[in-house]
Design a protein around this motif. Structure first.
Motif, PDB file in Angstrom:
ATOM      1  N   ARG A 498      30.106  37.177  28.958  1.00 45.13           N
ATOM      2  CA  ARG A 498      29.351  37.015  30.207  1.00 45.13           C
ATOM      3  C   ARG A 498      30.200  37.433  31.415  1.00 45.13           C
ATOM      4  NH1 ARG A 498      27.717  32.258  27.537  1.00 45.13           N
ATOM      5  NH2 ARG A 498      29.288  31.056  28.688  1.00 45.13           N
ATOM      6  N   ALA A 499      31.489  37.119  31.366  1.00 49.87           N
ATOM      7  CA  ALA A 499      32.366  37.530  32.463  1.00 49.87           C
ATOM      8  C   ALA A 499      32.471  39.051  32.534  1.00 49.87           C
ATOM      9  CB  ALA A 499      33.744  36.921  32.267  1.00 49.87           C
ATOM     10  N   ARG A 500      32.497  39.676  31.374  1.00 46.53           N
ATOM     11  CA  ARG A 500      32.532  41.140  31.380  1.00 46.53           C
ATOM     12  C   ARG A 500      31.270  41.707  31.997  1.00 46.53           C
ATOM     13  NH1 ARG A 500      31.638  44.224  25.905  1.00 46.53           N
ATOM     14  NH2 ARG A 500      29.570  43.376  26.431  1.00 46.53           N
ATOM     15  N   GLY A 501      30.143  41.088  31.692  1.00 42.85           N
ATOM     16  CA  GLY A 501      28.886  41.547  32.282  1.00 42.85           C
ATOM     17  C   GLY A 501      28.879  41.402  33.798  1.00 42.85           C
ATOM     18  N   THR A 503      31.449  41.467  35.650  1.00 49.05           N
ATOM     19  CA  THR A 503      32.367  42.481  36.186  1.00 49.05           C
ATOM     20  C   THR A 503      31.679  43.832  36.303  1.00 49.05           C
ATOM     21  OG1 THR A 503      34.237  41.313  35.198  1.00 49.05           O
ATOM     22  CG2 THR A 503      34.582  43.602  35.836  1.00 49.05           C
ATOM     23  N   LEU A 504      30.963  44.222  35.275  1.00 49.66           N
ATOM     24  CA  LEU A 504      30.265  45.497  35.315  1.00 49.66           C
ATOM     25  C   LEU A 504      29.176  45.507  36.387  1.00 49.66           C
ATOM     26  CD1 LEU A 504      29.888  46.303  31.484  1.00 49.66           C
ATOM     27  CD2 LEU A 504      31.479  47.333  33.104  1.00 49.66           C
ATOM     28  N   GLU A 509      30.246  51.893  40.634  1.00 50.54           N
ATOM     29  CA  GLU A 509      29.984  53.030  39.758  1.00 50.54           C
ATOM     30  C   GLU A 509      28.902  52.657  38.748  1.00 50.54           C
ATOM     31  OE1 GLU A 509      32.915  51.753  40.244  1.00 50.54           O
ATOM     32  OE2 GLU A 509      34.086  53.250  41.333  1.00 50.54           O
ATOM     33  N   GLY A 510      28.128  53.608  38.446  1.00 57.57           N
ATOM     34  CA  GLY A 510      27.138  53.398  37.404  1.00 57.57           C
ATOM     35  C   GLY A 510      27.785  53.495  36.025  1.00 57.57           C
ATOM     36  N   VAL A 511      27.603  52.487  35.250  1.00 58.20           N
ATOM     37  CA  VAL A 511      28.198  52.435  33.895  1.00 58.20           C
ATOM     38  C   VAL A 511      27.070  52.283  32.889  1.00 58.20           C
ATOM     39  CG1 VAL A 511      29.777  51.244  32.355  1.00 58.20           C
ATOM     40  CG2 VAL A 511      30.313  51.433  34.787  1.00 58.20           C
ATOM     41  N   VAL A 512      27.126  53.107  31.861  1.00 63.43           N
ATOM     42  CA  VAL A 512      26.121  53.045  30.809  1.00 63.43           C
ATOM     43  C   VAL A 512      26.810  53.329  29.474  1.00 63.43           C
ATOM     44  CG1 VAL A 512      25.496  55.490  31.010  1.00 63.43           C
ATOM     45  CG2 VAL A 512      23.857  53.881  30.053  1.00 63.43           C
ATOM     46  N   ASP A 634      41.356  53.655  35.105  1.00 64.08           N
ATOM     47  CA  ASP A 634      41.453  52.233  35.431  1.00 64.08           C
ATOM     48  C   ASP A 634      40.333  51.446  34.778  1.00 64.08           C
ATOM     49  OD1 ASP A 634      43.694  52.773  36.886  1.00 64.08           O
ATOM     50  OD2 ASP A 634      42.646  52.814  38.836  1.00 64.08           O
ATOM     51  N   PHE A 635      39.162  52.075  34.759  1.00 62.04           N
ATOM     52  CA  PHE A 635      38.038  51.365  34.136  1.00 62.04           C
ATOM     53  C   PHE A 635      38.268  51.163  32.650  1.00 62.04           C
ATOM     54  CE2 PHE A 635      33.892  49.855  33.504  1.00 62.04           C
ATOM     55  CZ  PHE A 635      33.414  50.415  32.330  1.00 62.04           C
TER      56      PHE A 635
END
Length: 863
Positions: A498-501, A503-504, A509-512, A634-635
C-alpha cells in the motif's frame, strides 16, 4: 529204444547244466558201442585158429605125443596128396565148429556182461530221472528263466517262466531288455552279456524292472555256451535289495545335503552325545581358522567357548533347543553370532549365523533414532506422536512448552482426547460452539489415510497451523507450527504494498506496468492525466492495443508501435527503451520502457513540454534528456529500494534481536526470530535473483566459478521453499549419490536453477504428492533431476515450455509469467550444459540439468 533215448536226453540235459553225474553217465554210455567190434575181432581170430588147427583134427584125441600140428602130420602122412584133399573139408568144418563154439562162448560171456551193464545203467537212469525230476521241481519252485546262447547264428534257447516280464508276454520279448527293464539296468545287462559272449567273463547283477520288481541276473560260460539265468527276487532278499537301493539313494541325498551345507556361509556342526564334534562344514573350518573341515575335526577346534557349550548342553538336557546371541572370534575377527543347537537323538546339530552387520545396523538405527529424537527435541515446532490406541508415545520440548503441560502428565501416556479435554479446561484451545463435534473432527484423523490441516486461533492471540500425519502402523503425528509471526509479516508486506501504491500515486510522472501478455496491471493517476484516460477504464486492465487505440488521436501510430513491441515482442534480450512522443497539441512526452524481472514491462511517461519550450538549444535538450535518464534510474532504484530496503531492515533488526544485545530472549522469542530470519532471507534471495535476471538479457552476467557441493546447494534451494512445502503438504525426497563429490560451477546460479525447478514442481503438485530431487554423476557430467507427480505437460505444449512469456496452468492453480524454465535453460547453457524435459499427460514432469564437471566449464571460463 525209448528208454535209451530218454536216458540220453537226461544225460545230455544234465551234462548241459554241468552236472558231474550226467557227464560220467555220458562217458559210460559210450562203452557198449565198442562191444560189437571186439566180438568181430575175436571171431576172426578164432577162425584163423580153426583153419590152422584142421590137420590136427584127424589125429587122435588130445594126449598124443606128436602134438596137434600140420607139419607133423604132413611128415608122417604116407600119402600126402590124397590125404590133403580129404582133410581140408574136415579142417574147415572143424574150424567152423570151433569158431561157432568160441563165438557162442564169447556171446554168452558178453551177453552176461551186457546184462550186468544194462542193469547198472537202468539203476543209474532211474537215479538220474529222480534227480532230473527233483531239479525240475526245484527249478519250477522259483520264477526264473535260463537263456543259452550257442553259436553266433544259432537262436538262443529260452527255458523257464517267461511271464516274469509280464503276463502273456512272448518268449522272445525277454531278450528285449529295454522293454521291461529300466534304462540303467538294461544298459548294464547288455554290457555284461557282451563281455560274457566275447570273453567268457561271468557276472552277477541286480536289475530293476520298469514295473518296480527286482531281478537277479547271473551269467557264466558252460561247455562253450553263454548261459544267462534270470530270477525274480522275493521275500527277504527283495527287502534287502530295496534297502540297498534306499541306502544308495539316501547316501546320494546325504552327499548332496553335505555339499549344500558346505556351500552355506553359516558354520554348521554335528556333535555326539558326549559333545565330541562328528562333522563340520567348510564354513566352520574357515570360522575357526582351519585349513578345511577335516583339519578342524582332527584338531578338535571349537567355535563356541566353554560357557556357551555348557549352557547349550544344559538346554538340550532339558529337551529343548539352545538359542542365544553370543560374541565369538570367527575367521580372526570379533563377530556376533546367533547360535541354534538342537538335540538329534544321540547327539546334537548346531548352526551359527553371523549377525554382526545386522547388529551394527540395529545399533546404528538406534543411535539414529536417538539423534532424531534429540533433533526433534531441539526443533521450535511442537511435535507429538500418538499410537493406534490414541495414546501419546512421543513429544518434544516445544510441545510441552507450547501447551504448558507437566512432564509427569505426558510421561503417563495419556490419550489424545484426554489432552484436548485438559487444554480446554485450561482455556488454551480455540473457542468452539460445539466442542464435542470439533473434537470428533480432530480425532477423525486416526481413521484417515491422508494428512489433514487445521488452523487454530488461540485465545491468547496466537495462530497455530496444525498438521496431522497418519502413521503407517496406525496413529497420528501432530505438528504444531506457530505462524503468528508469519501472519504479522504478511500484514506488514501488505502495508508495504500500500505504501508503494501511495508513492506511485504521488509521482508527477506517469507510470504504467504491462504484464507479459500485454494487459495493464499497474498505473498511477499521472498516466491517466497525461493521456486523458478515465481511471475506471484503466481499472479494467485493458490490453495495450486498447491503450494504443485510445491514445492514437494524441500521438502518431509509430510512437506507440515501438512501445507495443517492447511490451509484447519476443526478444532474445530484453533491454530498456526510451523515446520522445510529440503530440499534436504541442505536448512533448518522454517515454521510457524498462523490463522487470517477472517478465512485465515498466513504462514511464514524463511530460517534458515545458523543458522543450524553455530550452530550445541542443545543450538544453541534452541536459533535459540526462535529467530524464537520471529520473528513470532513480525511479528504478527507488522501486528496488522499496522492495529490498524493508526486507533488509527486517533482517537487520532480527539479527540484532538474535544476538541478544538488547536483552535476553526466551526460547519462543528465539524461535520467532529464527523464523523471521529464515523467511526474510529467503524472500530477499528471491528478490535479488529476480533482479539479476535483467543482467542475463543484457549479456553482462559473469559466472563466479568455484567448487560446488551438490548436497549443500540443494539444501540451500530447498530452504526458500520450506513454507510452501509445509503449507501445501507436499513431501520432498532428496537423493544425492555419495560418489558425486564436488564440481566447478557458479554456486549461486546453480541454486537459482534448482530453486526455479522446485518452485515449478511445488506449484504443479497437489497436496500430499511428492517432489523428488536427485543429484548424481554420469561420465563427465553432474546431473540434477527434479521430478513431480503433477498433471504433466501435453505434447503440444512441451515444445514451448522453454519459450519466454509462455505460461500454462495445465489444470492447476499455479500461475507464472513463463520465465522460470527459460531462466533455468539460460543459466545451464551459460555453464556449457543443457536441459532435458521428460513429461506426459498424467505422468508428472521430470527436468534434468546437465552440468559439465570440469571440461565444459573450463571452456566457458576461457570464453
Amino acid at each position: 529204444m525209448n528208454r535209451v533215448a530218454m536216458r540220453r536226453g537226461i544225460v545230455t540235459r544234465m551234462a548241459r547244466f554241468g552236472h558231474p553225474q550226467g557227464q560220467t553217465a555220458a562217458k559210460a554210455g559210450s562203452r557198449p558201442v565198442l562191444a560189437p567190434a571186439a566180438a568181430v575181432g575175436g571171431g576172426v581170430s578164432l577162425l584163423t585158429l580153426g583153419v590152422l588147427a584142421v590137420p590136427s583134427m584127424a589125429q587122435p584125441a588130445p594126449g598124443v605125443a606128436e602134438g596137434f600140428s600140420l607139419a607133423g602130420w604132413l611128415a608122417r602122412a604116407p600119402n600126402y596128396g590124397s590125404d590133403l584133399a580129404t582133410a581140408v573139408p574136415f579142417a574147415v568144418i572143424g574150424g567152423l565148429t570151433l569158431f561157432a563154439a568160441a563165438t557162442a562162448l564169447f556171446h554168452l560171456r558178453e551177453r552176461r556182461r551186457a546184462k550186468l551193464r544194462e542193469d547198472a545203467l537202468a539203476v543209474e537212469v532211474a537215479q538220474l530221472q529222480l534227480r532230473c525230476d527233483r531239479a525240475e521241481v526245484i527249478f519250477a519252485a522259483e520264477r526264473r528263466v535260463v537263456i543259452s546262447f550257442g553259436r553266433k547264428d544259432d537262436d538262443p534257447v529260452i527255458e523257464g517262466d517267461v511271464s516274469i516280464v509280464g503276463d502273456g508276454a512272448a518268449p522272445r520279448r525277454i531278450l528285449a531288455f529295454g522293454s521291461w527293464l529300466t534304462a540303467a539296468s538294461a544298459q548294464a545287462l547288455e554290457t555284461a552279456l557282451g563281455h560274457l559272449k566275447r570273453n567268457g567273463a561271468a557276472f552277477h547283477l541286480v536289475l530293476r524292472a520298469a514295473s518296480g520288481l527286482y531281478f537277479e541276473a547271473e551269467g557264466s560260460a558252460i561247455s562253450g555256451q553263454a548261459v544267462l539265468r534270470l530270477r525274480e527276487i522275493t521275500a527277504e532278499r527283495l527287502e534287502l535289495v530295496r534297502a540297498h537301493d534306499a541306502l544308495i539313494t539316501t547316501r546320494g541325498d546325504l552327499e548332496g545335503l553335505q555339499a549344500l551345507l558346505d556351500a552355506l556361509p553359516q558354520p554348521i556342526w554335528l556333535r555326539a552325545g558326549d559333545g565330541e564334534l562328528l562333522w563340520v562344514n567348510a564354513a566352520y573350518g574357515r570360522a575357526v581358522d582351519a585349513a578345511d573341515a577335516r583339519d578342524a575335526l582332527e584338531r578338535r577346534l571349537e567355535l563356541l567357548d566353554e560357557p556357551t557349550r555348557t549352557a547349550s548342553q544344559d538346554a538340550r538336557a532339558g529337551g529343548g533347543a539352545y538359542k542365544a546371541r553370543i560374541a565369538a572370534v570367527a575367521a580372526g575377527q570379533r563377530r556376533t553370532l546367533d547360535v541354534v543347537e538342537a538335540p538329534t537323538g544321540a547327539g546334537s546339530a548346531g548352526i551359527a549365523t553371523d549377525v554382526s552387520e545386522l547388529e551394527a545396523m540395529r545399533l546404528d538405527l538406534q543411535r539414529q533414532m536417538q539423534a532424531h529424537i534429540r533433533t526433534l527435541d531441539q526443533l521450535p515446532t511442537a511435535v507429538a506422536s500418538f499410537d493406534g490406541t490414541e495414546r501419546l508415545v512421543f513429544y518434544n520440548r516445544a510441545y510441552r512448552e507450547l501447551w504448558q503441560l507437566d512432564a509427569e502428565l505426558l510421561d503417563s501416556r495419556p490419550k489424545d482426547g484426554e489432552i484436548l479435554d485438559h487444554l480446554r479446561a485450561a482455556r488454551r484451545l480455540p473457542e468452539q460452539a460445539d466442542f464435542r463435534v470439533w473434537k470428533n473432527e480432530i480425532l477423525a484423523g486416526y481413521k484417515s489415510l491422508e494428512a489433514n490441516e487445521h488452523w487454530w486461533y488461540l485465545p491468547d492471540g496466537r495462530t497455530l497451523r496444525v498438521i496431522g500425519n497418519p502413521a503407517p502402523k496406525g496413529g497420528v503425528t501432530y505438528l504444531f507450527d506457530d505462524v503468528t509471526e508469519r501472519v504479522q509479516m504478511e500484514s506488514r508486506y501488505n502495508a508495504l504494498v500500500r505504501a508503494r501504491g501511495e508513492t506511485l500515486d504521488s509521482l508527477r510522472e506517469g507510470v504504467v506496468v504491462f504484464a507479459a501478455d500485454g494487459s495493464l496491471t499497474l498505473f498511477n493517476p499521472a498516466f491517466a492525466t497525461i493521456w486523458n484516460l478515465e481511471p475506471s477504464l484503466l481499472a479494467g486492465h485493458p490490453h495495450i492495443d486498447e491503450i494504443v487505440a485510445l491514445c492514437g488521436h494524441l500521438s502518431e501510430d509509430a510512437d506507440w508501435s515501438e512501445l507495443r513491441a517492447a511490451v509484447t515482442g519476443l526478444h532474445d534480450t530484453r533491454t530498456s527503451h526510451s523515446q520522445r512522443i510529440k503530440r499534436p497539441d504541442g505536448t512533448v512526452v518522454d517515454c521510457v520502457t524498462a523490463p522487470l524481472p517477472d517478465g512485465s514491462t515498466l513504462i514511464t511517461f514524463t511530460d517534458v513540454t515545458a523543458a522543450v519550450d524553455v530550452e530550445r538549444v541542443l545543450i538544453e535538450r541534452n541536459d533535459a534528456l540526462e535529467k530524464t535518464s537520471r529520473l528513470r534510474d532513480d525511479f528504478v532504484h527507488h522501486v528496488s529500494y522499496e522492495l529490498r530496503s524493508p526486507l533488509t531492515t527486517i533482517i537487520g533488526f532480527t539479527q540484532l534481536l538474535g544476538d541478544e544485545t538488547v536483552g535476553a530472549l526466551n526460547a519462543r522469542q528465539r524461535e520467532y526470530t529464527s523464523h523471521i530470519t529464515k523467511s526474510s532471507a529467503a524472500l530477499l534471495a528471491i528478490i535479488n535473483d529476480i533482479l539479476d535476471l535483467a543482467t542475463i538479457d543484457n549479456g553482462s552476467i559473469e559466472l563466479d566459478l568455484g567448487p560446488v557441493d551438490a548436497r549443500e546447494t540443494i539444501a540451500a534451494a530447498v530452504r526458500g521453499l520450506e513454507d510452501r512445502l509445509v503449507e501445501r503438504s507436499i513431501q520432498l525426497e532428496i537423493e544425492v549419490a555419495p560418489s558425486i563429490g564436488v564440481f566447478i560451477a557458479d554456486a549461486k546460479r546453480v541454486r537459482q536453477v534448482l530453486f526455479n525447478l522446485l518452485s515449478n514442481a511445488v506449484g504443479f503438485s497437489a497436496a500430499g504428492q511428492t517432489v523428488k530431487v536427485a543429484a548424481y554423476r554420469q561420465d563427465d557430467e553432474i546431473l540434477f533431476s527434479v521430478a513431480d507427480e503433477g498433471p504433466g505437460i501435453p505434447p503440444e505444449i512441451k515444445a514451448h515450455v522453454f519459450d519466454r512469456f509462455e505460461s500454462y496452468a495445465i489444470g492447476s492453480r499455479h500461475r507464472g509469467v513463463g520465465l522460470g524454465l527459460s531462466i533455468v535453460r539460460s543459466f545451464v547453457e551459460l555453464h556449457g550444459g543443457h536441459v532435458e524435459l521428460e513429461s506426459g499427460t498424467g505422468r508428472g514432469t521430470r527436468v534434468v540439468c546437465h552440468f559439465p564437471a570440469a571440461g565444459g566449464l573450463a571452456r566457458v571460463a576461457a570464453e
